[in-house]
Design a protein around this motif. Sequence first.
Motif, short mmCIF file in Angstrom:
data_model
loop_
_atom_site.label_atom_id
_atom_site.label_comp_id
_atom_site.label_asym_id
_atom_site.label_seq_id
_atom_site.Cartn_x
_atom_site.Cartn_y
_atom_site.Cartn_z
N UNK A 46 0.86 -1.18 0.00
CA UNK A 46 0.00 0.00 0.00
C UNK A 46 0.90 1.23 0.00
N UNK A 47 0.40 2.32 -0.56
CA UNK A 47 1.20 3.55 -0.60
C UNK A 47 0.27 4.75 -0.54
N UNK A 48 0.72 5.78 0.15
CA UNK A 48 -0.04 7.02 0.30
C UNK A 48 0.94 8.15 0.50
N UNK A 49 0.53 9.38 0.24
CA UNK A 49 1.42 10.51 0.49
C UNK A 49 1.76 10.59 1.98
N UNK A 50 3.03 10.92 2.28
CA UNK A 50 3.46 11.03 3.67
C UNK A 50 2.78 12.25 4.33
N UNK A 51 2.66 12.16 5.68
CA UNK A 51 2.03 13.23 6.45
C UNK A 51 0.56 12.94 6.66
N UNK A 52 -0.23 14.04 6.89
CA UNK A 52 -1.65 13.89 7.15
C UNK A 52 -2.38 13.58 5.83
N UNK A 53 -2.94 12.39 5.76
CA UNK A 53 -3.67 11.96 4.56
C UNK A 53 -4.82 11.07 5.00
N UNK A 54 -6.02 11.57 4.92
CA UNK A 54 -7.15 10.83 5.45
C UNK A 54 -7.87 9.98 4.43
N UNK A 55 -7.33 9.91 3.22
CA UNK A 55 -8.01 9.15 2.17
C UNK A 55 -7.61 7.69 2.16
N UNK A 56 -8.05 6.99 1.12
CA UNK A 56 -7.72 5.56 0.97
C UNK A 56 -6.38 5.43 0.28
N UNK A 57 -5.48 4.57 0.83
CA UNK A 57 -4.17 4.38 0.19
C UNK A 57 -4.30 3.63 -1.13
N UNK A 58 -3.28 3.76 -1.96
CA UNK A 58 -3.23 3.01 -3.20
C UNK A 58 -2.65 1.62 -2.98
N UNK A 59 -2.78 0.77 -4.01
CA UNK A 59 -2.24 -0.59 -3.95
C UNK A 59 -1.46 -0.86 -5.23
N UNK A 60 -0.37 -1.59 -5.10
CA UNK A 60 0.37 -2.05 -6.26
C UNK A 60 0.98 -3.41 -5.99
N UNK A 61 1.24 -4.14 -7.08
CA UNK A 61 1.78 -5.50 -6.99
C UNK A 61 3.13 -5.55 -7.70
N UNK A 62 4.10 -6.18 -7.07
CA UNK A 62 5.44 -6.34 -7.64
C UNK A 62 5.72 -7.83 -7.77
N UNK A 63 6.07 -8.27 -9.01
CA UNK A 63 6.45 -9.67 -9.23
C UNK A 63 7.98 -9.78 -9.19
N UNK A 64 8.48 -10.54 -8.21
CA UNK A 64 9.93 -10.74 -8.04
C UNK A 64 10.26 -12.18 -8.46
N UNK A 65 10.99 -12.32 -9.58
CA UNK A 65 11.38 -13.65 -10.04
C UNK A 65 12.33 -14.29 -9.03
N UNK A 66 12.30 -15.59 -8.96
CA UNK A 66 13.14 -16.30 -7.98
C UNK A 66 14.61 -16.25 -8.36
N UNK A 67 14.90 -15.75 -9.58
CA UNK A 67 16.30 -15.54 -9.94
C UNK A 67 16.81 -14.24 -9.36
N UNK A 68 15.91 -13.39 -8.80
CA UNK A 68 16.36 -12.18 -8.13
C UNK A 68 16.13 -10.92 -8.92
N UNK A 69 15.33 -10.96 -9.99
CA UNK A 69 15.07 -9.74 -10.74
C UNK A 69 13.58 -9.40 -10.67
N UNK A 70 13.27 -8.12 -10.95
CA UNK A 70 11.89 -7.67 -10.94
C UNK A 70 11.24 -8.09 -12.26
N UNK A 71 10.24 -8.98 -12.16
CA UNK A 71 9.60 -9.50 -13.37
C UNK A 71 8.44 -8.64 -13.84
N UNK A 72 7.84 -7.88 -12.95
CA UNK A 72 6.71 -7.06 -13.37
C UNK A 72 6.21 -6.20 -12.21
N UNK A 73 5.50 -5.14 -12.59
CA UNK A 73 4.97 -4.21 -11.60
C UNK A 73 3.66 -3.67 -12.11
#
Length: 624
Positions: free
Chosen positions: A73-100
């Motif tokens: 989850x991610x949201x702007x730092x400080x006072x933020x009363x809204x709903x946070x965002x969501x993102x998914x990160x795919x990490x390959x088992x070889x150690x590289x970022x496969x997708x975001x």
Amino acid sequence: MNEERNTEETTDSGLGPEGKVESPIDMDQARFLAMRTVSESSAIYGRRFRKVAMALEIVGADERADDYLVTLSFRPQGQFGGAPGLQEISIAKEGNVAGRRVVRLPEAPAKRRVPVPSIGIGLAVLGVVVAAGLFAAVRSGGNESSSSEILSASTVVPATASPVVAAPNVPAVLPPASSPGADAKASIAPAAPATTIPTVAPPIAPAVLDPTSSPTASRSPAPERIDVTIEPSKVTLEAGTSQAIEAQAVGGAGQPLIDPVRSWQLIPQAGVISQDGLLTAGTKAGVFPAALQVDVSHDSGTGSATADVIIEPGLLDKIEVQPASVSVFLGESVQLTAVAYDRFDNVIKDVELSWEAETGLTVDQTGKVTYEPKISEEPPLGLVAWWPGDGNGNDVVGNNDGILNGGVGFAAAVSGKGFSLDGLNDYVMVAPDSILNLRGDMTLHLWAKRNKLGGQQVIVIKGAGVVRSVDVPTSFVMRFSGERLSESGDFLEAGFERANGSDVFLRGPVIADERFHRYAYVRNGTEHKLFLDGMVVVRDSFTGRPGDTSGLPLVIGAGPAHNQINMFVGVIDEVLVFNRGLPDQEIRDVYEDGSSSGGGAYEVTVRASYKGSERVAVATVDVE
């Protein structure tokens, strides 16, 4: 909290000695890589959050076959009363970022408006406060009349105002009777003594209402409309090949969007597509309507588009002829079909075909094969008469043209057309000529097809009549007859009649079909032979020789001469007469390359061309 978690994960990150992730990685290392990847780039959030520092938190992590899927989850730092965002990160088992992938962006809280009931309460409280202040002023001045007037004014407080605390029940203080307006003022004087100060309740704070429960609550702004187009709008490619696809996105005002998030989808039958838009076609050719879809998001807006996918056959891989082996009879045709395929066995329709056949067969460019042998340009020596039957009775090598009698017609035959005879009164008569009065070596060669079996049917005869009350012998004859010459039947016979009236005949096999056959009768010295489809079927020696037939005509399709009997029913074609007996090989050589030798296997070749590729296939045609 985020700072502590980041410190913890960095301390135990699992990095190798050179700062690289050791492969394969575990879940903790994947979580660390996901956190680091997200913290290093915010460009994916679009223009609105491009330079906004985000507070991050890992809210989920799953291990799959080839990668780890980490959800943050991610949201702007400080006072933020809204709903946070969501993102998914795919990490390959070889150690590289496969997708975001950004699932949703942070949403600010909705602005709220003061409900209408609260406004009314506030006005009531204000009225009470004003009344209380005025009353206190009168009290300090000691003016009864003014006090009464002020109290009279205080009655304007709305009924919805907060209630005041009542004073003890004491007699009302009335103004003097001589005072102007005393009667009116007495009716509105308060029941409490003038010295009593009413207690005002504290103002009631406005109620905080749930925006979803009030029709007057504020709403979030409408999401931005995004128009999406796929380029090309109709995707056409060959089976198994790849093509890059683009998706153009513009906002409601027509402005191009910067860094929109795209999500590609493709039905499995049409192939696969990467999230970069690289489409790899499936292996089955066809048209797949609306098979490709892209979903686009940008800030709070979304949009989508679809496109048809057309998969065409790939390069030419092979060609097949159907049927691969077939039989054909003389004068008949058979249809061959060529089918071209790519390496995935898709049928290629727009292929160029070229057909070829060995000598003796003819094939057109549709694959129709016909057994039509052609007479050699240089027939064997000794040819004295030739009646092709191509629409007339002409002799094409001599002067012995035939006269058509009855209703002789012409029908398709082995080479062009032949004489068509109905068995009633049709025949062709050639006037007597010494060149045809052959009493020694000779050859009769022709094609014939009966349309009716049984009976006695004469194909060709020279002689066998009565001239000036004298029975004239036969120089040569070919016919169908029974076991005895006078009987009906389907035996093939040929021979002659001596001057003394004795018959010398060869009896061949029974011909019990209605197909074209090649027949030949050869007399050479004291031997004569009967040929069927280029092969000798019977031979024998004889003594004596034919009688003189110089005064009698040659007749095609009837006999004996001058008599309309033993009429032939069918088609007779290419009648040739030689003044010598042809050897067996020359009988075959009457037609090019021995193609009329009575049967055998022939090859038909087809060549296919498609987009620069060429393939060849061969079919076998057996001539019966």
